[in-house]
Design a protein around this motif. Structure first.
Motif, PDB file in Angstrom:
ATOM      1  N   GLN A   1     -41.981-124.157 -18.742  1.00 37.63           N
ATOM      2  CA  GLN A   1     -41.188-125.375 -18.704  1.00 37.63           C
ATOM      3  C   GLN A   1     -39.714-125.044 -18.845  1.00 37.63           C
ATOM      4  N   THR A   2     -38.930-125.848 -18.209  1.00 38.45           N
ATOM      5  CA  THR A   2     -37.503-125.657 -18.396  1.00 38.45           C
ATOM      6  C   THR A   2     -37.087-126.261 -19.739  1.00 38.45           C
ATOM      7  N   VAL A   3     -36.177-125.596 -20.387  1.00 39.13           N
ATOM      8  CA  VAL A   3     -35.714-126.077 -21.680  1.00 39.13           C
ATOM      9  C   VAL A   3     -34.902-127.348 -21.533  1.00 39.13           C
ATOM     10  N   SER A   4     -34.361-127.555 -20.356  1.00 38.61           N
ATOM     11  CA  SER A   4     -33.476-128.705 -20.173  1.00 38.61           C
ATOM     12  C   SER A   4     -34.203-130.033 -20.353  1.00 38.61           C
ATOM     13  N   GLY A   5     -35.535-129.991 -20.364  1.00 39.36           N
ATOM     14  CA  GLY A   5     -36.276-131.227 -20.524  1.00 39.36           C
ATOM     15  C   GLY A   5     -36.358-131.726 -21.947  1.00 39.36           C
ATOM     16  N   GLU A   6     -35.765-130.993 -22.865  1.00 37.92           N
ATOM     17  CA  GLU A   6     -35.872-131.380 -24.265  1.00 37.92           C
ATOM     18  C   GLU A   6     -34.996-132.596 -24.573  1.00 37.92           C
ATOM     19  N   MET A   7     -35.350-133.244 -25.641  1.00 42.09           N
ATOM     20  CA  MET A   7     -34.503-134.318 -26.155  1.00 42.09           C
ATOM     21  C   MET A   7     -33.936-133.855 -27.488  1.00 42.09           C
ATOM     22  N   TYR A   8     -32.658-133.760 -27.539  1.00 43.33           N
ATOM     23  CA  TYR A   8     -32.006-133.329 -28.768  1.00 43.33           C
ATOM     24  C   TYR A   8     -31.551-134.560 -29.522  1.00 43.33           C
ATOM     25  N   VAL A   9     -32.096-134.749 -30.692  1.00 41.00           N
ATOM     26  CA  VAL A   9     -31.723-135.947 -31.446  1.00 41.00           C
ATOM     27  C   VAL A   9     -30.800-135.611 -32.608  1.00 41.00           C
TER      28      VAL A   9
ATOM     29  N   MET B   1     -33.086-124.150 -26.577  1.00 41.18           N
ATOM     30  CA  MET B   1     -33.880-124.984 -27.500  1.00 41.18           C
ATOM     31  C   MET B   1     -33.314-124.844 -28.913  1.00 41.18           C
ATOM     32  N   ILE B   2     -33.093-125.915 -29.518  1.00 38.26           N
ATOM     33  CA  ILE B   2     -32.477-125.901 -30.827  1.00 38.26           C
ATOM     34  C   ILE B   2     -33.274-126.742 -31.802  1.00 38.26           C
ATOM     35  N   ASN B   3     -33.010-126.521 -33.065  1.00 41.20           N
ATOM     36  CA  ASN B   3     -33.682-127.319 -34.074  1.00 41.20           C
ATOM     37  C   ASN B   3     -33.327-128.798 -33.901  1.00 41.20           C
ATOM     38  N   ASN B   4     -34.170-129.622 -34.451  1.00 39.22           N
ATOM     39  CA  ASN B   4     -33.995-131.064 -34.339  1.00 39.22           C
ATOM     40  C   ASN B   4     -34.046-131.540 -32.902  1.00 39.22           C
ATOM     41  N   SER B   5     -34.890-130.914 -32.149  1.00 35.89           N
ATOM     42  CA  SER B   5     -35.098-131.418 -30.802  1.00 35.89           C
ATOM     43  C   SER B   5     -36.581-131.713 -30.608  1.00 35.89           C
ATOM     44  N   ILE B   6     -36.839-132.512 -29.651  1.00 36.34           N
ATOM     45  CA  ILE B   6     -38.202-132.962 -29.369  1.00 36.34           C
ATOM     46  C   ILE B   6     -38.505-132.626 -27.920  1.00 36.34           C
ATOM     47  N   LYS B   7     -39.721-132.171 -27.701  1.00 36.08           N
ATOM     48  CA  LYS B   7     -40.071-131.806 -26.334  1.00 36.08           C
ATOM     49  C   LYS B   7     -41.499-132.230 -26.025  1.00 36.08           C
ATOM     50  N   GLN B   8     -41.687-132.690 -24.840  1.00 36.66           N
ATOM     51  CA  GLN B   8     -43.031-133.039 -24.402  1.00 36.66           C
ATOM     52  C   GLN B   8     -43.610-131.845 -23.649  1.00 36.66           C
ATOM     53  N   LEU B   9     -44.733-131.338 -24.145  1.00 35.28           N
ATOM     54  CA  LEU B   9     -45.337-130.178 -23.503  1.00 35.28           C
ATOM     55  C   LEU B   9     -46.295-130.610 -22.407  1.00 35.28           C
ATOM     56  N   GLU B  10     -46.918-129.626 -21.804  1.00 37.72           N
ATOM     57  CA  GLU B  10     -47.711-129.893 -20.606  1.00 37.72           C
ATOM     58  C   GLU B  10     -48.936-130.758 -20.875  1.00 37.72           C
ATOM     59  N   ASN B  11     -49.326-130.865 -22.165  1.00 38.74           N
ATOM     60  CA  ASN B  11     -50.468-131.724 -22.495  1.00 38.74           C
ATOM     61  C   ASN B  11     -50.028-133.170 -22.756  1.00 38.74           C
TER      62      ASN B  11
ATOM     63  N   THR C   1     -44.407-128.445 -33.667  1.00 40.13           N
ATOM     64  CA  THR C   1     -45.576-129.167 -34.187  1.00 40.13           C
ATOM     65  C   THR C   1     -45.640-130.533 -33.532  1.00 40.13           C
ATOM     66  N   ASN C   2     -46.857-130.938 -33.294  1.00 38.72           N
ATOM     67  CA  ASN C   2     -47.111-132.269 -32.743  1.00 38.72           C
ATOM     68  C   ASN C   2     -46.654-133.304 -33.767  1.00 38.72           C
ATOM     69  N   ILE C   3     -45.834-134.239 -33.348  1.00 33.96           N
ATOM     70  CA  ILE C   3     -45.308-135.193 -34.330  1.00 33.96           C
ATOM     71  C   ILE C   3     -46.387-136.141 -34.826  1.00 33.96           C
ATOM     72  N   LYS C   4     -47.514-136.195 -34.109  1.00 38.02           N
ATOM     73  CA  LYS C   4     -48.610-137.041 -34.575  1.00 38.02           C
ATOM     74  C   LYS C   4     -49.608-136.254 -35.407  1.00 38.02           C
ATOM     75  N   ASP C   5     -49.577-134.946 -35.279  1.00 38.16           N
ATOM     76  CA  ASP C   5     -50.575-134.110 -35.945  1.00 38.16           C
ATOM     77  C   ASP C   5     -49.920-132.787 -36.309  1.00 38.16           C
ATOM     78  N   SER C   6     -49.493-132.676 -37.567  1.00 37.70           N
ATOM     79  CA  SER C   6     -48.745-131.486 -37.966  1.00 37.70           C
ATOM     80  C   SER C   6     -49.612-130.234 -37.998  1.00 37.70           C
ATOM     81  N   GLU C   7     -50.937-130.406 -37.882  1.00 45.15           N
ATOM     82  CA  GLU C   7     -51.799-129.230 -37.788  1.00 45.15           C
ATOM     83  C   GLU C   7     -51.846-128.690 -36.365  1.00 45.15           C
ATOM     84  N   ASP C   8     -51.295-129.447 -35.461  1.00 47.58           N
ATOM     85  CA  ASP C   8     -51.215-128.997 -34.076  1.00 47.58           C
ATOM     86  C   ASP C   8     -49.921-128.224 -33.913  1.00 47.58           C
ATOM     87  N   LEU C   9     -50.030-126.935 -34.155  1.00 44.50           N
ATOM     88  CA  LEU C   9     -48.857-126.060 -34.115  1.00 44.50           C
ATOM     89  C   LEU C   9     -48.957-125.162 -32.901  1.00 44.50           C
ATOM     90  N   CYS C  10     -47.850-124.943 -32.260  1.00 42.52           N
ATOM     91  CA  CYS C  10     -47.877-123.954 -31.180  1.00 42.52           C
ATOM     92  C   CYS C  10     -46.543-123.209 -31.152  1.00 42.52           C
TER      93      CYS C  10
END
Lengths: 190, 77
Positions: A81-89, B1-11, B32-41
């Protein structure tokens, strides 16, 4: 530049993004275009999760299924995945708190799952030391003389002063005393 | 990718970045999945010719290696 409503143009935004009760701290908090309602939904989910943690409804130390972690993490089946798809809050306090609490909660579980137990990582580097503990007695033979260094070693001899301080000469006395006290026992064993 | 960011993975699940650790092999990203903190990748951020991408890790050993890095970092903190 401001438009008719007094709202700054996109490249000049200096006011916080207006998510009610969860306002972001700075204009650079959001770096990619996205739907604010989606972020609000995420924030609500995070707050719900934190509330559960505070109420004790969530197990403090989750038990990880490492196979699941492996499956999620290894290359197979993982789409690049491209990193650009992230949402930085950015400095959103709810997300920051969620991240901090999650990290705090998962570390003990991870240590346990990885077999590190209560041993700190730095200690684990010395795990070979406990293996030296002898479970069966050994016979002590005659003390061996320390042979001199083999001929042909090109490295210069060690300088004693480079290893021991003069103040540490006291240590030699304790060593010799220990040798005297233990040597008779060696004779008994032999 | 930086801390305090959210990303939707392929699932299609949403993950929060809980840590990033740069390493010789790339920068490891812990999510970690924001709905399930045991879902770590764990993913690895590598720079391609034109873009920066997230890739999966090579094998279980690398996952263990990355997790040890995470524990080590937070113990030293």
């Amino acid at each position: 530049m401001n438009n008719q409503n007094g709202i700054s143009e996109q490249n000049e935004v200096v006011t916080p993004v207006g998510v009610e009760n969860n306002s972001f701290q700075s204009s650079d908090a959001v770096t990619t275009p996205h739907d604010l309602s989606k972020i609000q939904e995420l924030v609500n989910q995070l707050e719900s999760k934190i509330q559960k943690i505070n109420n004790g409804d969530v197990e403090e130390k989750p038990s990880f299924n490492m196979e699941r972690v492996y499956q999620n993490s290894v290359q197979n089946g993982t789409m690049n995945q491209t990193v650009s798809g992230e949402m930085y809050v950015g400095k959103n306090p709810t997300l920051a708190k969620f991240v901090e609490e999650t990290r705090t909660a998962i570390l003990p579980a991870l240590k346990n799952q990885l077999g590190m137990g209560e041993v700190s990582f730095s200690d684990s580097k010395n795990q070979s030391i406990p293996s030296l503990e002898l479970t069966t007695p050994i016979s002590l033979g005659e003390p061996k003389e320390v042979s001199p260094a083999p001929v042909g070693i090109s490295s210069p001899p060690l300088k004693p002063e480079s290893i021991f301080d003069e103040d540490e000469v006291i240590g030699e006395e304790s060593v010799s005393q220990q040798a005297e006290s233990t040597y008779p026992e060696r004779s008994k064993v032999a | 990718m930086i801390n305090n960011s959210i990303k939707q993975l392929e699932n299609n699940e949403t993950y929060a970045v809980i840590d990033t650790i740069p390493d010789d092999k790339g920068t490891y990203i812990y999510l970690t999945n924001i709905k399930d903190s045991e879902d770590l990748c764990v993913r690895k951020q590598v720079k391609n010719e034109a873009e920066t991408i997230l890739v999966g890790l090579d094998d279980k050993d690398e996952v263990d290696y990355a997790l040890h890095l995470l524990i080590q970092k937070n113990l030293e903190a």
